[in-house]
Scaffold this active site. Sequence first.
Site, PDB file in Angstrom:
ATOM      1  N   GLU A 143      -5.257   0.736  -4.161  1.00 54.28           N
ATOM      2  CA  GLU A 143      -3.868   1.149  -3.951  1.00 54.28           C
ATOM      3  C   GLU A 143      -2.907  -0.030  -4.067  1.00 54.28           C
ATOM      4  OE1 GLU A 143      -1.179   3.271  -0.446  1.00 54.28           O
ATOM      5  OE2 GLU A 143      -2.961   2.126   0.093  1.00 54.28           O
ATOM      6  N   GLU A 246       1.478   9.940   4.865  1.00 55.09           N
ATOM      7  CA  GLU A 246       1.321   8.656   5.544  1.00 55.09           C
ATOM      8  C   GLU A 246       2.711   8.085   5.827  1.00 55.09           C
ATOM      9  OE1 GLU A 246      -1.812   5.106   4.969  1.00 55.09           O
ATOM     10  OE2 GLU A 246      -0.126   4.999   3.565  1.00 55.09           O
TER      11      GLU A 246
END
Length: 280
Positions: A143, A246
Amino acid sequence: MPRFAANLSFLYPDLPFLDRFAAAARDGFEGVECMFPEGMPVAEFRARARGEGLRVALINAPAGDWAAGERGLASLAGREADFRDSIERALAYAAEVASPRVHVLAGLLPAGADREAAIERYEARLRWAAEQAQCAGIALMIEPINPFDMPGYLLQRQDEAHQIVERIGAANLMVQMDLYHCGRVEGDVVAQVRRHLPTGRVGHLQIAGVPDRHEPDVGTFDWRVALAAIDEITASTGWDGWVGCEYRPRLGLAPGGTSAGLGWMRVDECRAARRPEPSA
């Protein structure tokens, strides 16, 4: 409508961790994800998820000594053994809770360090980790993370993450595309979604408002158009990933604060995003 997973490390901060599963299910989430579950007994984690009918979409591999500032081991010099141990532990935990994805953090690049050498270590370790994960039937995620939230993080841009995945060439190594980090670094999130999601290299999405990382409808992020684009691409390509939520609820620790901020996720809101604008 995308499948949304509640990130239990961020959402429902007013509740004990194990109670967050039930809260997520009550709010209509189909799945959950979290950062570092290994401090939680695996049997308890599995029982809560199964008991609430929730699928585990993603967990993180251990990132080293978080309190001391470590943010992943994959690129750090001299940490090969620690990295391998972290992957083995993460894969074992993921198998127990039926998580098909594990996010592997790259780590920070120390000031003055050789970046090319760090990338070389990173790719070599990812190759090994992908082989281990393949045997377990698990996909690994990498990521890009923005430098405002995590200064010095090795991997910051979508293009570079995709290039690494292509060079390694493992079918179970994919990009975790966090639209919040993407928005902070690269601007036009919808354009990035349209560019990268159809490639087949994106294994997981995450969402939050820009720039403060609250709910997607707080800030400058065009969440309606982004979700519409994800739906469109999903319909044409068969992409079967999740959108992980998130973000930090803007009501913080207020009881029920997470639930109060979920209006953006309601079916009627999402449907409204997909209706064409009336002609002038």
